[in-house]
Design a protein around this motif. Structure first.
Motif, PDB file in Angstrom:
ATOM      1  N   ALA A 117       0.907  -1.298   0.028  1.00 50.14           N
ATOM      2  CA  ALA A 117      -0.132  -0.068  -0.039  1.00 50.14           C
ATOM      3  C   ALA A 117       0.782   1.211  -0.032  1.00 50.14           C
ATOM      4  CB  ALA A 117      -0.948   0.039   1.371  1.00 50.14           C
ATOM      5  N   ALA A 118       1.711   1.238   0.765  1.00 50.12           N
ATOM      6  CA  ALA A 118       2.861   2.503   0.841  1.00 50.12           C
ATOM      7  C   ALA A 118       3.480   2.704  -0.297  1.00 50.12           C
ATOM      8  CB  ALA A 118       3.792   2.191   2.167  1.00 50.12           C
ATOM      9  N   ASP A 135      -7.949   2.743  -2.873  1.00 51.87           N
ATOM     10  CA  ASP A 135      -9.022   2.751  -1.935  1.00 51.87           C
ATOM     11  C   ASP A 135      -9.278   1.426  -1.539  1.00 51.87           C
ATOM     12  OD1 ASP A 135     -10.302   5.542  -2.301  1.00 51.87           O
ATOM     13  OD2 ASP A 135     -10.146   5.258  -4.334  1.00 51.87           O
ATOM     14  N   ALA A 136      -8.641   0.571  -2.066  1.00 53.44           N
ATOM     15  CA  ALA A 136      -8.773  -0.918  -1.355  1.00 53.44           C
ATOM     16  C   ALA A 136      -7.580  -1.044  -0.794  1.00 53.44           C
ATOM     17  CB  ALA A 136      -8.844  -1.982  -2.553  1.00 53.44           C
ATOM     18  N   TRP A 137      -6.404  -0.779  -1.140  1.00 52.68           N
ATOM     19  CA  TRP A 137      -5.050  -1.217  -0.270  1.00 52.68           C
ATOM     20  C   TRP A 137      -5.024  -0.451   0.641  1.00 52.68           C
ATOM     21  CZ3 TRP A 137      -2.365  -5.327  -0.914  1.00 52.68           C
ATOM     22  CH2 TRP A 137      -2.256  -6.117  -2.029  1.00 52.68           C
ATOM     23  N   LEU A 138      -5.259   0.893   0.864  1.00 53.99           N
ATOM     24  CA  LEU A 138      -5.075   1.482   2.134  1.00 53.99           C
ATOM     25  C   LEU A 138      -5.941   1.233   3.336  1.00 53.99           C
ATOM     26  CD1 LEU A 138      -4.130   5.056   0.823  1.00 53.99           C
ATOM     27  CD2 LEU A 138      -2.631   3.378   1.685  1.00 53.99           C
ATOM     28  N   GLY A 168     -13.737  -0.674   0.461  1.00 54.77           N
ATOM     29  CA  GLY A 168     -13.198   0.506  -0.064  1.00 54.77           C
ATOM     30  C   GLY A 168     -13.295   0.553  -1.741  1.00 54.77           C
ATOM     31  N   ALA A 169     -13.199  -0.601  -2.009  1.00 58.29           N
ATOM     32  CA  ALA A 169     -13.465  -0.801  -3.713  1.00 58.29           C
ATOM     33  C   ALA A 169     -14.900  -0.485  -4.079  1.00 58.29           C
ATOM     34  CB  ALA A 169     -13.367  -2.115  -4.169  1.00 58.29           C
ATOM     35  N   ALA A 197      -8.917  -0.810  -7.887  1.00 57.12           N
ATOM     36  CA  ALA A 197      -9.453  -1.375  -6.687  1.00 57.12           C
ATOM     37  C   ALA A 197     -10.075  -2.846  -6.963  1.00 57.12           C
ATOM     38  CB  ALA A 197     -10.747  -0.290  -6.161  1.00 57.12           C
ATOM     39  N   ALA A 198     -10.688  -2.916  -7.814  1.00 54.48           N
ATOM     40  CA  ALA A 198     -11.551  -4.364  -7.873  1.00 54.48           C
ATOM     41  C   ALA A 198     -10.451  -5.513  -8.179  1.00 54.48           C
ATOM     42  CB  ALA A 198     -12.295  -4.364  -9.198  1.00 54.48           C
TER      43      ALA A 198
END
Length: 220
Positions: A117-118, A135-138, A168-169, A197-198
């Protein structure tokens, strides 16, 4: 111990490749609504390349860090555009975070998710709300760190991480893209889930499965 850990991580990448193949058309459809329509193909090429590189590793000697580092260069060499450098940076960061880890436990998984994510955030200079894979990873990274600090069971840990990524996704449907190719269509990106994100959710779901959690089927 490290052989088993490295082998299961390699297996995870093989599974991810199969999942991407199965979802390839769907991901490209999502991308077709807001981008160039090639996200599924790009991810498919990237993960196939990762597996081709991983097949050359001596898994009796390879570490988790070696596997992630090989994945980073394999993906970048195959996918030069947009997604390539993002995931390559994330995987490279994960390779550093996993240096010295001999077991792929929840602590190592947390380090890996946070590092990916970073790396993606720094390379893409993005944040939550930009309607991207972040929006999914964080949220997944935050959930992983929280679940770990609360000493949750593996099952509860992966439930939190996966649910956070999925939510998030899903939230990207109501966002207007400000980054990447989708930013060109601005308001027209409303109502569509971000393909990055998906595919991030798919990755996290495979990760959960690889760590002994048969993640529940979840369709939108």
């Amino acid at each position: 111990m490290s052989e088993n850990a490295a082998r299961s991580m390699v297996k995870m990448f093989q599974t991810m490749s199969q999942v991407i193949e199965a979802e390839k058309d769907h991901l490209s459809e999502l991308d077709g609504a807001i981008g160039d329509g090639d996200h599924g193909i790009t991810m498919s090429i990237g993960f196939r390349a990762i597996n081709a590189e991983l097949s050359k590793l001596d898994l009796d000697r390879a570490s988790l860090s070696d596997v992630m580092s090989t994945a980073a260069s394999g993906f970048l060499n195959a996918v030069g555009a947009s997604t390539g450098p993002l995931y390559a940076t994330g995987f490279q960061r994960a390779a550093k975070a996993l240096a010295g880890c001999t077991s792929w436990d929840l602590s190592a998984c947390t380090e890996m998710i946070e590092a990916i994510a970073a790396g993606i955030r720094e390379r893409g200079k993005g944040q939550r709300g930009d309607k991207t894979m972040l929006d999914a990873w964080l949220p997944a990274a935050d959930a992983a760190r929280n679940a770990l600090s609360e000493n949750k069971t593996a099952s509860a840990y992966w439930h939190d991480v996966l649910t956070s990524a999925e939510n998030g996704a899903d939230a990207t449907r109501s966002m207007i893209a400000t980054k990447g190719r989708a930013a060109r269509v601005r308001e027209r990106s409303l109502g569509h889930i971000d393909p990055g994100a998906a595919s991030a959710v798919l990755f996290i779901r495979v990760l959960a499965g690889a760590n002994g959690e048969a993640s529940r089927p979840h369709d939108h």
